[in-house]
Design an enzyme around this catalytic site. Structure first.
Site, PDB file in Angstrom:
ATOM      1  N   HIS A  18       0.838  -1.184   0.000  1.00  0.00           N
ATOM      2  CA  HIS A  18       0.000   0.000   0.000  1.00  0.00           C
ATOM      3  C   HIS A  18       0.881   1.244   0.000  1.00  0.00           C
ATOM      4  CE1 HIS A  18      -3.523  -2.311   1.685  1.00  0.00           C
ATOM      5  NE2 HIS A  18      -2.559  -3.029   2.209  1.00  0.00           N
ATOM      6  N   GLU A  23       2.421  -0.835   4.417  1.00  0.00           N
ATOM      7  CA  GLU A  23       2.172   0.529   3.959  1.00  0.00           C
ATOM      8  C   GLU A  23       3.506   1.230   3.745  1.00  0.00           C
ATOM      9  OE1 GLU A  23      -0.632   2.157   3.309  1.00  0.00           O
ATOM     10  OE2 GLU A  23      -2.225   1.062   4.340  1.00  0.00           O
ATOM     11  N   HIS A  63      -2.382  -2.800  -3.477  1.00  0.00           N
ATOM     12  CA  HIS A  63      -3.760  -2.649  -3.031  1.00  0.00           C
ATOM     13  C   HIS A  63      -4.699  -2.513  -4.229  1.00  0.00           C
ATOM     14  CE1 HIS A  63      -6.491  -0.580   0.204  1.00  0.00           C
ATOM     15  NE2 HIS A  63      -6.948  -1.755  -0.154  1.00  0.00           N
ATOM     16  N   ASP A  96      -3.338   2.569  -4.975  1.00  0.00           N
ATOM     17  CA  ASP A  96      -2.002   2.426  -4.408  1.00  0.00           C
ATOM     18  C   ASP A  96      -1.422   1.018  -4.609  1.00  0.00           C
ATOM     19  OD1 ASP A  96      -4.120   1.830  -2.409  1.00  0.00           O
ATOM     20  OD2 ASP A  96      -2.507   1.566  -0.980  1.00  0.00           O
TER      21      ASP A  96
END
Length: 184
Positions: free
Chosen positions: A35, A117, A153, A163
């Site tokens: 992400h 992330e 993602h 993303d």
């Protein structure tokens, strides 16, 4: 890098998120989802992501945050632009990062995935240090779990998400990962 039996990356700073629960099958971890996030959008280095993942984000601190009020999300890992890795959820638990999602006809990707992330956005390149740490973290995850698919993602939620975005260099990441595997 090393992930212990409880699912903690030894080299990461750990900040627990309440936004997680038990996996339906603790042994079914086969997907890695990459992400990108920045809070406020396009701003890096602040505490917004940490505050979001720990339910401490003040909706009055920035106009964008009002849309996030009450949102309960997390990720297993967050890689800052300087390469620092923060872990929010042990890999053995289900982090709430994917939302409504599907991969290879399996829905509810949170059930069988690990979420990473990267501090970033759709509008800027990621840093060399982020790629280095992502590669090292990926190797640690693959050494600990049978992760065989790595996706963004946007791949598991294409109608909702973009993303890690057009600036994420998939080719470089995969080549670096393969190079490190053959040299280790």
């Amino acid at each position: 890098m090393l992930i212990d039996a409880e699912g903690y990356l030894i080299q990461a700073r750990y900040i627990p998120s309440p936004n997680c629960d038990e996996r339906p099958d603790r042994n079914d971890i086969s997907l890695l989802v990459i992400h990108a996030i920045s809070l406020p959008p396009e701003e890096f280095g602040g505490e917004g992501v940490i505050e979001l993942f720990t339910n401490q984000l003040d909706p009055q601190a920035h106009p964008y945050y009002q849309a996030l009020e009450g949102l309960k999300v997390s990720s297993h890992f967050f890689i800052r632009r300087n390469g620092e890795i923060i872990q929010f959820v042990p890999c053995t638990r289900r982090a709430w990062h994917a939302g409504v999602s599907c991969w290879q006809e399996r829905t509810r990707c949170n059930d069988f995935s690990i979420g990473i992330e990267l501090e970033g956005s759709d509008n800027q390149p990621f840093t060399p240090m982020q790629y280095t740490r992502l590669t090292e973290l990926t190797q640690a995850i693959q050494a600990a779990y049978p992760v065989h698919d790595i996706v963004g993602h946007a791949d598991i939620a294409p109608q909702r998400k973009t993303d890690p975005g057009p600036y994420f260099d998939w080719q470089h990441y995969r080549q670096t990962l393969e190079k490190r595997i053959t040299h280790d």
